[in-house]
Design an enzyme around this catalytic site. Structure first.
Site, PDB file in Angstrom:
ATOM      1  N   GLU A 232       0.833  -1.197   0.000  1.00 17.55           N
ATOM      2  CA  GLU A 232       0.000   0.000   0.000  1.00 17.55           C
ATOM      3  C   GLU A 232       0.868   1.248   0.000  1.00 17.55           C
ATOM      4  O   GLU A 232       1.919   1.268   0.630  1.00 17.55           O
ATOM      5  CB  GLU A 232      -0.898  -0.001   1.247  1.00 17.55           C
ATOM      6  CG  GLU A 232      -1.685  -1.305   1.377  1.00 17.55           C
ATOM      7  CD  GLU A 232      -2.495  -1.418   2.665  1.00 17.55           C
ATOM      8  OE1 GLU A 232      -2.764  -0.386   3.299  1.00 17.55           O
ATOM      9  OE2 GLU A 232      -2.870  -2.551   3.011  1.00 17.55           O
ATOM     10  N   GLU A 343      -9.955   5.824   2.641  1.00 17.10           N
ATOM     11  CA  GLU A 343     -10.384   5.032   3.792  1.00 17.10           C
ATOM     12  C   GLU A 343     -10.355   5.926   5.031  1.00 17.10           C
ATOM     13  O   GLU A 343      -9.421   6.712   5.204  1.00 17.10           O
ATOM     14  CB  GLU A 343      -9.433   3.844   3.993  1.00 17.10           C
ATOM     15  CG  GLU A 343      -9.690   3.065   5.272  1.00 17.10           C
ATOM     16  CD  GLU A 343      -8.711   1.898   5.459  1.00 17.10           C
ATOM     17  OE1 GLU A 343      -7.867   1.671   4.576  1.00 17.10           O
ATOM     18  OE2 GLU A 343      -8.796   1.237   6.495  1.00 17.10           O
TER      19      GLU A 343
END
Ligand SMILES: *[C@@H]1O[C@H](CO)[C@@H](O)[C@H](O)[C@H]1NC(C)=O
Length: 428
Positions: A232, A343
């Site tokens: 990520e 997120e």
């Protein structure tokens, strides 16, 4: 941990002092059993053996620097010799021969790369205002004692609290267990050897210090089970991790679905950095403003087909480093899914939905200059070429809190707007 054994010349005095100071305390009481639980969040209290553990952990994370630079935001950036970085403590990397450059770089559509467009400015980091690291070193954001004390435990410091990958097709028993909310775009059903995006950078407001807001891409391998592999990268605002509300560049990796392996940035051994200019976890500057200047960063992650390492590049010319192949199981072959988007953590601390913002804090409909975007999203295919992704899916848990809208046009390629304010009359 060999941290205390490693007392070199410069450290002897300090280690000795620590030893003299802490051992009598640690040996004096019976409160030394609970080292696993560390301190109660952020108070700085705790048993003496906990304090000793914090010191050990700090010493392991903060390597002796050749030079240190004080950033205007209060960070200290240590320039550490490339061979001294935490990665080489990893048991699978003991005899690893460092690669100082990738031997392969994916080619593809030159969307937005040939010319710097007027709405796309180059990446900089705030600490650059006060100096640079010499060649042969890498910049590492120094971890402070308070950074560790804010974590729920020493072991938990630098790790995501829970499983927090967006799961477009959730298994019934896992639905919204974690309280994380996403607004993402994804591809699956093929083998992917990399991903790219240009990500608009903002400073979303965070309601609670234990919440965060981030915008990133995920390269996922395996299934959404116990052994999910994930790479990520993106930007984040995380008061718990960094002690402030600054927007920071970050990476994350795990090879067991966020359980025992992996961490943010260089906060555990794993990622090998070779770049002397970009510090993981450092503040990004400048940031986009509503109805005003827009700034973005480009991130490319790709797999070296020969060595199997996953490389990362920022902008057009900062090859940052790589995740060595031995860290992973599924990702040693390819990624099975790529996700891009935002997120946030919704802790519902006051019984209502959090007002923590995602992206700019504005919904996708508002468009350029107001809503946040990802543009030129691409994947690296089986021929190691950068391509537009086929059949993009979108996913949100609650469209009325944070949403996403895709499009495709001209030199923006495949793009999407995403984000939102969280709590509002339609998201109580
Ligand atoms: C971060 O922002 C929130 C409000 O958005 C504020 O309450 C908090 O004090 C800030 N934290 C720090 C460390 O500046």
């Amino acid at each position: 941990m060999a941290a205390m054994l490693g007392c070199g010349k410069n450290w002897v005095v300090m280690c000795l002092c620590l030893f003299l100071l802490l051992v009598p305390l640690a040996c004096g009481g019976r409160a030394t059993i609970s080292t696993e639980t560390a301190s109660n969040s952020g108070t700085g209290s705790g048993t003496s053996s906990q304090r000793l553990d914090v010191q050990k952990h700090l010493k392991n994370l903060n390597r002796p620097p050749l030079k240190s630079i004080k950033s205007p935001d209060g960070d200290i950036i240590d320039c550490v010799h490339v061979s001294q970085q935490p990665a080489f403590d990893h048991p699978d990397l003991k005899n690893h021969k460092i690669q100082m450059r990738p031997n392969f770089h994916p080619e593809g559509h030159p969307f937005g790369e040939s010319k710097i467009s007027s709405n796309s400015k180059p990446l900089t980091q705030l600490w650059h205002k006060n100096g640079r690291c010499p060649e042969g070193t890498i910049p590492i954001r120094r971890t402070k004692k308070d950074d560790i004390l804010r974590a729920s435990s020493i072991q938990q410091f630098g790790k995501k609290k829970q499983r927090s990958f967006p799961q477009p097709k959730p298994l019934p028993d896992l639905i919204s267990q974690s309280g994380h909310q996403h607004a993402i775009v994804y591809v699956e059903g093929d083998k992917y050897y990399g991903a790219k995006a240009t990500i608009n950078v903002w400073d979303p407001k965070i309601q609670q210090p234990n919440e965060f807001s981030l915008s990133q891409m995920w390269l996922l391998g395996g299934t959404f089970g116990q052994d999910l592999n994930s790479i990520e990268a993106g930007w984040q605002v995380s008061p718990d991790l960094y002690g402030d509300n600054n927007t920071r560049l970050f990476t994350y990796w795990t090879s067991d679905a966020y359980q025992a392996t992996g961490c943010y940035n260089l906060l555990c051994s794993g990622f090998i950095q070779i770049n002397s200019e970009i510090a993981l976890g450092a503040s990004i500057y400048p940031l986009s403003k509503y109805s005003s200047s827009q700034y973005d960063i480009s991130i490319l992650v790709w797999k070296d087909p020969k060595e199997g390492n996953w490389w990362m590049q920022f902008g057009n010319d900062h090859v940052l480093g790589y995740w060595p192949a031995p860290l992973f199981s599924y990702l040693t072959d390819s990624a099975s899914m790529i996700e891009w988007g935002g997120e946030v953590v919704n802790s519902e601390s006051d019984g209502q939905h959090t007002s923590t913002q995602m992206g700019s804090g504005h919904f996708a409909e508002e468009g350029f200059g107001k809503s946040s975007y990802f543009k030129n999203i691409q994947i690296v295919d089986g021929d190691n070429k950068l391509r537009a992704p086929k059949d993009l899916g979108t996913y949100t848990e609650q469209d009325s809190c944070y949403n996403v809208k895709t499009g495709s046009a001209g030199d923006w390629g495949n793009y999407f707007y995403y984000g939102g304010p969280g709590r509002n009359p339609n998201c109580p």
